[in-house]
Scaffold this active site. Structure first.
Site, PDB file in Angstrom:
ATOM      1  N   GLY A  48      -3.724  -3.271   3.561  1.00 51.65           N
ATOM      2  CA  GLY A  48      -4.056  -2.190   2.710  1.00 51.65           C
ATOM      3  C   GLY A  48      -3.360  -0.931   3.129  1.00 51.65           C
ATOM      4  O   GLY A  48      -2.089  -0.952   3.586  1.00 51.65           O
ATOM      5  N   SER A  49      -3.964   0.255   3.026  1.00 53.38           N
ATOM      6  CA  SER A  49      -3.059   1.433   3.083  1.00 53.38           C
ATOM      7  C   SER A  49      -2.559   1.965   4.601  1.00 53.38           C
ATOM      8  O   SER A  49      -1.609   2.696   4.547  1.00 53.38           O
ATOM      9  CB  SER A  49      -3.878   2.608   2.649  1.00 53.38           C
ATOM     10  OG  SER A  49      -4.299   2.568   1.365  1.00 53.38           O
ATOM     11  N   THR A  50      -3.108   0.904   5.552  1.00 48.50           N
ATOM     12  CA  THR A  50      -2.500   1.266   6.837  1.00 48.50           C
ATOM     13  C   THR A  50      -0.861   0.836   6.895  1.00 48.50           C
ATOM     14  O   THR A  50      -0.195   1.407   7.547  1.00 48.50           O
ATOM     15  CB  THR A  50      -3.212   0.542   8.064  1.00 48.50           C
ATOM     16  OG1 THR A  50      -3.006  -0.993   7.440  1.00 48.50           O
ATOM     17  CG2 THR A  50      -4.604   0.655   7.998  1.00 48.50           C
TER      18      THR A  50
END
Lengths: 363, 780
Positions: free
Chosen positions: B350-352
């Site tokens: 994801g956005s990590t």
């Protein structure tokens, strides 16, 4: 009369016997060292010996010919003893022979002597007819009932001893060699029948003897360990109470069936040879009594006793050496067991009684 | 034929006897004289045994010296088949008695247990339904003098009964064997692993390494496996004389003593580990999830400070010999409690992941901090073949499109707001703007450690996946399109990573670009405590991104916590930098053949948060994952905040900065810290209000005898006795906790730490409530 009688008492026979018993007690002592439960066995054996020797003197004092007139009652007892054992056994579900490691009273031991007397009487009565096959078979009829009862207990080894007693006595009574071979053939033919009626453990023992690799835990184990024990003894043995096979219990049933192995391990070839020499002396003295006996009855009794003793000694030692299958036949005078010891001392009493009353005229 | 004279018969009889005895003497002579040496050797082989002396296995400590694993004695019941009674009935009696005592059937034919074995399990333990006593004894018949293990870890009382009855139980022995005691149990089972019997199919390999597969236990997973050679020690040897039952009579000669195994001191901080587990447990429970991961590491060295994977398991079950039922339960659990998801679990990050395209785009000169795009909530990617036909364009959404748009956005705000549009354009390009492109994005992903093992000293690590054009062609028979690059830029699509990989990448951003190999062992010492090996950081690579560019990424992550998506991770007394992630994933738990979606048609999401603190000089990097938890900002960030508050406790001495800035008015003494002892406090519930969130909230004050709030009083909150949270009062004497979970425990307790005279507050917690409480000083 009495003093004259005792002058012929065979002290060599007695001395040899006492030496054998002493040797036996020593070996029993050594083989029960590490087992507190059995620590009293050597002392018990001494008590049996003292008791047995006492009975022996009583028997020796009685004229053996006195027994001739009691053939029938004696024979009844001969059959009754194993029959009673069998009945009691039925009630207590098996285990008629050895109740525990200590053993219990074994009436079949006494049966041996009684049968010798009965057979001796019969063969003496028909000594002119023993050459005829008919009488050989008739004498066989005497031993079949007690043999069968003992075989059913089940006690194969005692049954075999009875058969040997009969065989030797009939031979010594004068059976023809031709008849011997006929009987031998019949025996071979009967083998499959016997095999079929055998109990599993009996067959197992014979199989193990023939094929020792099989079943390392069972009977072959004992035979192997016995052989290792004896072999490791060497010339002089590993020292009294210092045999590793015996003291660390690799050897089983040390104080009864495998006493000879303990002796072989701890006292070596010299010790075992001493035992064998003592046994030979014993047999020599008993056969001497046979040859001196004033009548055929006495002659045959001495022969029967010699046959029993010789067969049991040979069977036991041969088993220890791995030459014969494992049987429960104790080594006379050596193995622990009151019934066996007292029985043999009674038998010796009979032999003494025969020697004391031999034919030579006394002045 | 003439009959023989009796005298002659006696002579023959005597000769026969002599001959037979002579035969016996010959055999006797053959055995005792000729073959004497052979049998003497056999007798010695019977009584002398060379036995090994087991080496005590090494102890495992945490970094502060707390014992995590030690050895404890356990009772093992064995049978020496050769010692059993020969009589069938007596043997049966022994088996029957033993069966009653040990609760093992006398006889049970073997059968294959049902149930699946988890594929990811590093090493399956011994896996067979326990046979009956008879079957076990039967197995030992080949070597009748070797003890056959009937039951392990037998209760002391039972072992004593068997010892007492040893006369009635010939052949049965009780042996004392050391087994592993995992003191920290569930809390560290994924790190430490467990020992067990050597798996049958690998016996050969272990025999070569000097093991006895019949008696030795070896590490099967965790550090017990990776550090097996350190922990096992070296066996000693001695010659003993034994009796027929194998009982030792005496030792012969000088024994060669065993060398104990080396001790391990892990980099793990047990207290932090406990705080991490507590926070994660509460967090996943509150999110309605069943599984999650939290890992903490020192970003300057690669030392792992804590690693939690939930659900977990008690490794003591394995040490004691796991029952079939327990093993079935653990191995068939859909959440795989036996697997360490921190290193084995593969997830879309994801956005990590956005920290990677951010750093890459800066370094490659694609963007400057000033480069600005506009987020309209949706990006229409023109069709490759019909670039002028808006009908054919494909929409790509920013997460914010449901609520609106980000508008003008640059690197810092892009990271802070986690704007998807910004990263689509930067990575995949848009119209005339040339992005990074797949190749460069993948290259940087690899540089940050994605798609390769981190090399942590734990077994079962997964490498993850950084897709390439070739990979997609081979796997899906499709060509790589810009949309794939878009998806990859926001950590979706084909990209798969382990939590540890994301943490390691975060740590590299935090420390200025050094990718360290994560390590879990701090020191190896010998049994006397002498240090044999000490921790040294191992650099995997220096990531070729300039310090200025990394500082910009850090700034973006700091902004995320200060005013972006990660505000839930804000802690007043320490600056936190972090990146949230909400990663969609496909699952089909209802087995309808389609990916599960919620009522709005959304895919389920993993909640991520990766962070480091203090932002300026990072001491700790932390990652939290709640599987299927929902939004990273709502779910994962608060858990991380709780853990960071444990690591950076509120300064409990001296007045906080605000109080310093505004000195107390004249004549009014500044609120003083409570004396450590002797100040009695009472507790009361001031009010209970309704609130909308299911997790109830606790708000409280600690006031002195004049009603002034006392700052810096440490508060401990526990659920039914299990410590959950520690905090401290703020400068105004307030404290709060907003995760009172009524389903975790209906009875919660609030205590003032260091004030034994203070009353404890008991709360009967119900959901949807807000409790206001007060601790107030009373005159002694």
């Amino acid at each position: 009369m009495s003093r004259r009688l005792w002058r012929n008492f065979d002290f060599v026979l007695l001395g040899t016997t006492i030496l054998l018993i002493a040797l036996g007690v020593a070996v029993i002592y050594s083989s029960t060292l590490g087992t507190p439960d059995l620590a009293d066995l050597p002392y018990r054996q001494i008590i049996y010996a003292v008791l047995g020797l006492g009975i022996m003197f009583v028997v020796a004092a009685i004229d053996y010919r006195f027994l001739e007139s009691f053939q029938k009652p004696i024979y009844l007892v001969t059959i009754a003893l194993p029959a009673i054992v069998l009945i009691i056994g039925e009630i207590t579900h098996g285990a008629q022979r050895w109740m525990s490691a200590r053993g219990s009273v074994q009436p079949s031991e006494l049966t041996k002597i009684l049968l010798i007397i009965v057979l001796a009487k019969y063969l003496a009565d028909h000594q002119e007819d023993v050459g005829r096959l008919r009488y050989v078979f008739l004498s066989l009829l005497y031993i079949i009932p007690p043999m069968l009862l003992i075989y059913l207990q089940p006690d194969l080894s005692t049954a075999v001893v009875l058969a040997v007693i009969w065989f030797v006595m009939v031979l010594m009574a004068g059976m023809r060699l031709l008849h011997l071979s006929v009987l031998g053939l019949a025996g071979v033919l009967a083998t499959p029948l016997i095999w079929v009626t055998m109990k599993d453990y009996m067959r197992q023992r014979i199989l193990t003897f023939l094929l020792p690799v099989h079943d390392p835990l069972g009977s072959a184990y004992n035979i192997n360990q016995a052989r290792i024990a004896i072999g490791s003894g060497g010339w002089l043995g590993r020292g009294f109470a210092h045999g590793s096979q015996s003291q660390l219990h690799f050897l089983r049933v040390r104080h009864t069936d495998f006493t000879f192995s303990v002796l072989g391990e701890e006292l070596g070839f010299v010790g075992a040879l001493l035992l064998i020499i003592l046994l030979i002396i014993l047999l020599w003295r008993i056969t001497r009594a046979a040859s001196m006996a004033r009548d055929t009855f006495g002659y045959l009794i001495a022969c029967g006793v010699a046959a029993t003793l010789a067969f049991q000694a040979v069977a036991n030692i041969a088993m220890n050496l791995g030459l014969l299958p494992t049987t429960g036949i104790p080594l006379p005078f050596i193995s622990y067991g009151g019934s066996s010891l007292i029985t043999f001392l009674i038998a010796e009493g009979l032999v003494q009684s025969i020697v004391m009353r031999y034919k030579k005229i006394e002045f | 034929m003439r009959r023989l004279d009796p005298r002659l018969r006696i002579v023959i009889f005597r000769v026969a006897i002599l001959l037979i005895f002579l035969g016996l003497v010959v055999q006797l002579w053959y055995l005792q004289v000729v073959q004497w040496q052979k049998y003497l050797l056999q007798a010695d082989r019977n009584r002398f045994r060379l036995v090994s002396i087991d080496a005590p296995r090494g102890i495992i400590y945490d970094r502060h010296g707390n014992i995590l694993v030690r050895n404890k004695p356990s009772f093992t019941v064995t049978i020496v088949p050769a010692d059993l009674p020969e009589d069938e009935a007596e043997r049966e009696a022994v088996f029957a008695r033993l069966s009653t005592l040990l609760d093992i059937p006398v006889s049970r034919p073997s059968q294959v247990p049902s149930g699946r074995v988890p594929v990811a399990l590093a090493a399956p333990p011994e896996f067979s339904l326990q046979p009956g006593i008879k079957e076990m004894v039967e197995q030992g018949r080949g070597a009748p003098f070797l003890p056959v293990r009937i039951a392990t870890n037998v209760e002391r009382e039972i072992a004593f009964i068997i010892e007492e009855e040893h006369l009635d139980l010939p052949g049965v022995h009780v042996q004392i064997e050391p087994i592993r005691q995992y003191i920290s149990g569930d809390l560290t089972s994924h790190i430490i692993g467990y020992v067990g019997r050597i798996p049958g199919e690998r016996a050969e390999e272990y025999i070569k390494r000097g093991y006895d597969p019949n008696s030795d236990r070896v590490g099967l997973t965790g550090v017990e496996l990776t550090f097996e050679d350190e922990l096992r020690g070296r066996k000693g040897r001695k010659h003993i004389e034994v009796d027929v039952a194998g009982r030792e009579i005496r030792t012969v000669g000088e024994p060669e003593p065993a060398r104990p195994g080396h001790n391990l001191i892990l980099t793990i901080d047990l207290e932090l580990q406990r705080a991490m587990e507590g926070a994660l447990y509460q967090g996943i429970k509150a999110a309605g999830s069943k599984a999650g991961v939290a890992i903490a590491m020192n970003p300057q060295t690669g030392e792992i400070l804590g690693m939690v994977s939930l659900p977990g398991y008690d490794n003591n079950l394995f040490a004691e010999g796991i029952s079939v039922g327990d093993y079935e339960r653990l191995s068939s659990d859909p959440h795989h409690p036996l697997v360490n998801h921190a290193i084995s679990g593969l997830y879309p990050p994801g956005s990590t992941f956005k920290i990677v395209p951010a750093a890459a785009a800066l370094q490659e000169g694609i963007v400057t901090p000033e480069t600005q795009f506009t987020c309209e909530g949706i990006l229409w990617l023109p069709n490759k073949y019909f670039p002028d036909d808006p009908e054919q364009a494909q929409p790509f959404y920013c997460w914010i499109h449901k609520w609106g748009k980000h508008g003008p956005i640059n690197l810092i705000s892009g990271i802070a707001q986690s704007c998807d549009i910004y990263f689509y354009i930067v990575s995949g390009g848009f119209r005339d703007f040339e992005g990074l492109g797949l190749e460069r994005l993948a290259e940087y992903a690899h540089l940050f450690g994605f798609g390769e093992l981190t090399g942590i000293d734990l077994p079962g690590e997964n490498a993850g996946l950084v897709p390439t054009r070739k990979w997609k062609r081979l796997t899906y028979s499709e060509i790589w399109v810009t949309g794939d690059t878009y998806n990859m830029a926001i950590g979706q699509g084909f990209l798969l990573a382990t939590p540890l990989q994301i943490l390691n990448a975060t740590a590299a951003v935090a420390n200025g670009g050094t990718l360290y190999r994560p390590q879990i062992v701090y020191q190896v010492t010998d049994a006397e405590g002498r240090v044999l090996r000490s921790f040294t950081p191992e650099v995997i690579r220096q990531i070729p991104v300039s310090q200025e560019n990394l500082a910009l990424v850090r700034e973006g992550m700091k902004a995320a916590v200060e005013w972006g998506t990660a505000m839930n991770a804000h802690i007043p007394w320490v600056s936190v930098a972090g990146k949230t992630g909400t990663a969609e994933y496909f699952t089909d738990e209802n087995n309808d053949g389609y990916p599960d979606r919620d009522r709005q048609g959304n895919l389920p999401t993993h909640a991520w948060f990766t962070a480091f603190a203090p932002a300026e000089d990072p001491e700790i990097a932390l990652i939290v994952l709640v599987e299927g938890g929902g939004e990273g900002s709502d779910i994962a960030a608060p858990i991380a905040a709780q853990i960071l508050q444990h690591y950076f406790p509120m300064p409990s001495t001296g007045a906080p900065p605000e109080a310093e800035a505004t000195p107390a008015p004249e004549g009014q003494p500044a609120p003083s810290l409570p004396e450590p002892i002797g100040r009695p406090f009472r507790a009361k519930i001031v009010g209970v209000d309704e609130q909308e969130t299911e997790l109830s909230q606790l708000v409280g004050t600690v006031v002195d005898i004049k009603g002034q709030g006392i700052p810096g009083v440490r508060i401990s909150i526990d659920a039914g006795g299990a410590p959950i949270f520690e905090t401290a009062t703020n400068p105004q004497g307030w404290f709060s906790y907003d995760m009172l979970n009524a389903s975790a425990s209906s009875r919660w307790n609030v205590k003032l730490i260091g004030l034994p005279e203070a009353e404890e507050l008991h709360l009967e917690v119900e959901p949807f409530k807000r409790y206001t409480v007060q601790f107030y000083e009373v005159t002694p």
